[in-house]
Motif scaffolding. Structure first.
Motif, short mmCIF file in Angstrom:
data_model
loop_
_atom_site.label_atom_id
_atom_site.label_comp_id
_atom_site.label_asym_id
_atom_site.label_seq_id
_atom_site.Cartn_x
_atom_site.Cartn_y
_atom_site.Cartn_z
N ARG A 166 0.79 -1.22 -0.11
CA ARG A 166 0.09 -0.03 0.01
C ARG A 166 0.90 1.22 0.08
NH1 ARG A 166 -3.19 0.86 4.72
NH2 ARG A 166 -4.27 2.18 3.54
N PHE A 167 1.97 1.14 0.74
CA PHE A 167 2.73 2.46 0.72
C PHE A 167 3.57 2.45 -0.24
CE2 PHE A 167 7.11 4.00 1.65
CZ PHE A 167 6.72 5.40 2.18
N SER A 168 3.82 1.48 -1.07
CA SER A 168 4.62 1.61 -2.53
C SER A 168 3.79 2.10 -3.79
CB SER A 168 5.23 0.14 -2.77
OG SER A 168 6.00 -0.30 -1.85
N LEU A 169 2.47 1.79 -3.36
CA LEU A 169 1.56 2.36 -4.54
C LEU A 169 1.65 3.86 -4.97
CD1 LEU A 169 -0.57 1.16 -6.62
CD2 LEU A 169 -2.31 1.47 -4.82
N ASP A 170 1.94 4.53 -3.67
CA ASP A 170 1.72 5.95 -3.88
C ASP A 170 3.22 6.66 -4.06
OD1 ASP A 170 -1.11 6.82 -3.89
OD2 ASP A 170 -1.03 5.53 -2.00
N LEU A 171 4.17 5.81 -4.23
CA LEU A 171 5.47 6.44 -4.44
C LEU A 171 5.68 6.72 -5.88
CD1 LEU A 171 7.86 4.21 -2.06
CD2 LEU A 171 6.67 6.43 -1.70
N SER A 172 4.87 7.84 -6.31
CA SER A 172 4.73 7.98 -7.82
C SER A 172 5.06 9.76 -7.82
CB SER A 172 3.31 7.84 -8.19
OG SER A 172 3.38 6.51 -8.21
N PRO A 173 5.69 10.25 -9.03
CA PRO A 173 5.92 11.56 -9.39
C PRO A 173 4.35 12.10 -9.58
CG PRO A 173 6.66 10.14 -11.22
CD PRO A 173 6.15 9.24 -10.05
N LYS A 174 3.64 12.56 -8.91
CA LYS A 174 2.47 13.29 -9.45
C LYS A 174 1.97 14.08 -8.40
CE LYS A 174 -1.44 11.16 -9.38
NZ LYS A 174 -2.40 12.08 -8.54
N VAL A 175 1.05 15.05 -8.44
CA VAL A 175 0.58 15.95 -7.55
C VAL A 175 -1.08 15.78 -7.52
CG1 VAL A 175 2.45 17.88 -7.66
CG2 VAL A 175 0.37 18.00 -9.29
N GLN A 176 -1.71 16.68 -6.51
CA GLN A 176 -3.24 16.34 -6.56
C GLN A 176 -3.76 16.84 -7.74
OE1 GLN A 176 -4.60 18.77 -3.32
NE2 GLN A 176 -6.96 18.14 -3.68
N ASN A 177 -4.85 15.95 -8.31
CA ASN A 177 -5.49 16.11 -9.53
C ASN A 177 -6.00 17.43 -9.48
OD1 ASN A 177 -4.97 13.44 -10.03
ND2 ASN A 177 -7.11 12.51 -9.59
N ALA A 178 -6.44 18.20 -8.53
CA ALA A 178 -6.93 19.63 -8.98
C ALA A 178 -5.97 20.56 -9.47
CB ALA A 178 -7.22 20.09 -7.53
N TYR A 179 -4.85 20.20 -9.32
CA TYR A 179 -3.89 21.07 -9.93
C TYR A 179 -3.57 21.07 -11.46
CZ TYR A 179 -1.73 22.13 -5.46
OH TYR A 179 -1.45 22.74 -4.31
N PHE A 180 -3.96 19.52 -11.84
CA PHE A 180 -4.11 19.50 -13.24
C PHE A 180 -5.33 19.92 -13.98
CE2 PHE A 180 -6.02 16.57 -16.69
CZ PHE A 180 -5.02 16.74 -17.43
N PHE A 181 -6.30 19.76 -13.38
CA PHE A 181 -7.62 19.97 -13.93
C PHE A 181 -8.01 21.75 -13.95
CE2 PHE A 181 -8.91 15.51 -13.10
CZ PHE A 181 -9.46 15.48 -14.44
N GLU A 182 -7.49 22.33 -12.58
CA GLU A 182 -7.57 23.96 -12.77
C GLU A 182 -6.78 24.61 -13.64
OE1 GLU A 182 -7.30 25.08 -8.65
OE2 GLU A 182 -9.12 23.97 -7.94
N ASN A 183 -5.54 23.94 -13.71
CA ASN A 183 -4.66 24.65 -14.61
C ASN A 183 -4.55 24.38 -16.12
OD1 ASN A 183 -2.94 26.55 -12.45
ND2 ASN A 183 -3.34 24.57 -11.71
N CYS A 184 -4.91 23.02 -16.36
CA CYS A 184 -4.94 22.73 -17.65
C CYS A 184 -6.07 22.09 -18.43
CB CYS A 184 -3.74 21.40 -17.61
SG CYS A 184 -2.54 21.56 -16.80
N THR A 185 -7.07 22.33 -17.91
CA THR A 185 -8.39 21.72 -18.66
C THR A 185 -9.41 22.98 -18.63
OG1 THR A 185 -9.50 20.99 -16.70
CG2 THR A 185 -7.74 19.34 -17.83
N GLY A 186 -10.29 22.83 -19.41
CA GLY A 186 -11.42 23.88 -19.81
C GLY A 186 -11.88 23.60 -21.12
N TYR A 187 -13.15 23.56 -21.07
CA TYR A 187 -13.71 23.39 -22.63
C TYR A 187 -14.78 23.90 -22.89
CZ TYR A 187 -10.66 19.13 -21.53
OH TYR A 187 -9.86 18.32 -20.88
N THR A 188 -15.08 24.27 -24.32
CA THR A 188 -16.07 24.86 -24.87
C THR A 188 -16.80 24.03 -25.73
OG1 THR A 188 -14.98 26.98 -24.90
CG2 THR A 188 -16.93 26.90 -26.11
N VAL A 189 -18.22 23.48 -25.46
CA VAL A 189 -19.01 22.64 -26.05
C VAL A 189 -20.20 23.62 -26.61
CG1 VAL A 189 -20.17 20.77 -26.16
CG2 VAL A 189 -18.14 20.87 -24.59
N GLY A 190 -20.20 24.08 -27.91
CA GLY A 190 -21.39 24.86 -28.34
C GLY A 190 -21.18 26.19 -27.48
#
Length: 484
Positions: A250-274
């Motif tokens: 369980r400890f090993s599973l999170d030894l990954s180079p990443k940050v909280q998902n909110a940083y990705f979505f708030e800074n990199c996503t945003g879409y216009t649909v119609g």
């Protein structure tokens, strides 16, 4: 009203738990997870982005708190195992008396004290460390009850499935926070009001709901052997290699180079649909909702699936082989159009199919390991065994926090630019997608290596249950003879 607290043996037989009590138990876990996931997902974010405390300082505070956990969790578990208690009341007192305290402390952490940065850090350290200590008692009691609710491995797996579903429901509700936040901001509420209000609802309200778990009964009696002290209660872990391997995996599973998902979505996503604009916060909500639904549904069939494929260990292996394969595909799909966002969400939902069942597998294997340890030592170890669950969660959160703080600083993240509506630097933005999509693969590979060493089979579980039944029968007849 009294009948609600009675165990109905007529439904399936002695040692089985009626559905109404399992539902109460599951709802209690849902309440606890409302609190836990709000604190763990948003407290750091609150201090960094709302109170504007330096990310590395906050990361250091939380990492220090996990060192505190390294001390208090095993001691809490050892204390629970060695304390004197009435028969069949080893864990229930902790389900009754800790929730109001935890709820109050949870709310206090989201108060704007008006202190300068140093004062805010001191305040956070004091409240959070106290919260964490009391929470450890509740957490060990809640999850340890699975091992005491029934002497049957198959029944414990069923209980583990449903209480894990309850816990997942609580965390899913917290997953709505971004959408709730977006709506309340649009209605004119300030960020401070939103975070504090949700602390009242998720923190205090969640803990009051968790009181429902106190309705479940303990049906496994304590052994005649007694823990001589705290050190013996901790040292007994050396006789439980299965639990130690689960914790390491369980400890090993999170030894990954990443940050909280909110940083990705708030800074990199945003879409216009119609004519409709979908903000990053809304995209995160949609991703969490539709990406998580298949996994949530799959949780209802965890015990059946594990039987079909050969046990809980194989379920864990399947989850990470699936995750690695699909995350590689997801990386090449991309995210920068709404169509790609839909495909990405669908692919991650496939990752979540077996992934959502992992906690059920962990807890089922842990209860089996407690029985195996009782055969070796004569001791029941619900306290120390389930304290390892909390201990491992906090230690991996410490690692995640350090990794996240390092990455945010190394990539030049600036919370004040975000508040002003300005984009982050190119280095940060370019790193977000590979970290989000591929970063978890590092932990998945480490997890597979560790989990492969666990011994688990139908034959082993049947033999363990048979030996324990004989041991308990012998113990009972010896006690009766001595009484005569």
């Amino acid at each position: 009203m009294k009948k609600l607290f009675l165990f109905d043996k007529s439904s399936k037989g002695e040692g089985y738990v009626p559905n109404n009590l399992i539902f109460a138990y599951a709802s209690g876990l849902a309440g606890q997870n409302l609190t836990y996931f709000y604190i763990t997902n948003w407290l750091k974010y609150f201090y960094i982005n709302i109170l504007h405390v330096d990310p590395m300082k906050i990361s250091t505070v939380f990492s220090a708190s996990y060192v505190w956990d390294a001390v208090n969790d095993p001691l809490v578990g050892a204390y629970i195992d060695k304390r004197k208690y009435k028969p069949y009341r080893k864990l229930r007192p902790f389900l009754l008396y800790t929730p109001p305290i935890i709820g109050l402390l949870s709310t206090m952490m989201f108060v704007n004290t008006g202190f300068k940065e140093g004062g805010m850090i001191v305040y956070l350290v004091f409240i959070y460390f106290l919260w964490d200590l009391v929470y450890s008692f509740q957490d060990v009691g809640l999850w340890g009850m699975i091992a005491l609710a029934s002497p049957h491995s198959e029944e414990r797996a069923r209980i583990s499935q449903w209480v894990s579903i309850g816990a997942g429901a609580g965390s899913a509700v917290v997953g709505l926070f971004q959408q709730i936040r977006s709506m309340l901001l649009g209605a004119g509420f300030s960020e401070m009001q939103i975070f504090f209000g949700c602390a009242l609802v998720f923190g205090l309200g969640g803990e009051l709901i968790s009181l429902n778990a106190a309705r479940v009964h303990e049906q496994v009696a304590a052994s005649e052997e007694k823990h001589e002290g705290l050190l013996q209660s901790i040292a007994v872990l050396r006789h439980n290699p299965k639990l130690l391997l689960i914790s390491l995996a369980r400890f090993s599973l999170d030894l990954s180079p990443k940050v909280q998902n909110a940083y990705f979505f708030e800074n990199c996503t945003g879409y216009t649909v119609g004519k409709m604009n979908i903000s990053g916060q809304t995209a995160e909500f949609l991703f969490g909702l539709f990406g998580g639904i298949p996994g949530s549904c799959a949780s209802f069939f965890a015990t059946k699936i594990s039987k079909r494929i050969g046990g809980m260990k194989k379920l864990l292996l399947l989850s990470q082989f699936t995750a690695i394969t699909i995350r590689i595909i997801t990386f090449f799909v991309g995210y920068n159009t709404f169509a790609k966002f839909i495909v990405m969400t669908f692919l991650i939902s496939l990752v979540n199919l077996p992934g959502a069942m992992m906690d059920i597998a962990y807890r089922s294997l842990t209860t089996d390991s407690i029985d195996e340890t009782e055969i070796k030592t004569g001791l029941r170890t619900e306290g120390i065994s389930f304290s390892m669950q909390n201990f491992t969660s906090k230690m991996k959160n410490g690692a995640i926090t350090l990794i996240e703080g390092f990455l945010l600083n190394a990539l030049g993240y600036d919370s004040k630019r975000k508040e002003a509506g300005l984009p982050q630097n190119d280095k940060f933005l370019k790193a977000m997608w590979p970290m989000f999509s591929l970063g978890p693969i590092v932990g998945a590979v480490l997890f597979l290596i560790v989990i492969s060493f666990i011994k688990d089979s139908d034959e082993l579980r049947a033999e363990t249950e048979r030996k324990l039944k004989e041991m308990r029968a012998l113990r009972s007849s010896t006690t009766s003879s001595q009484a005569l």
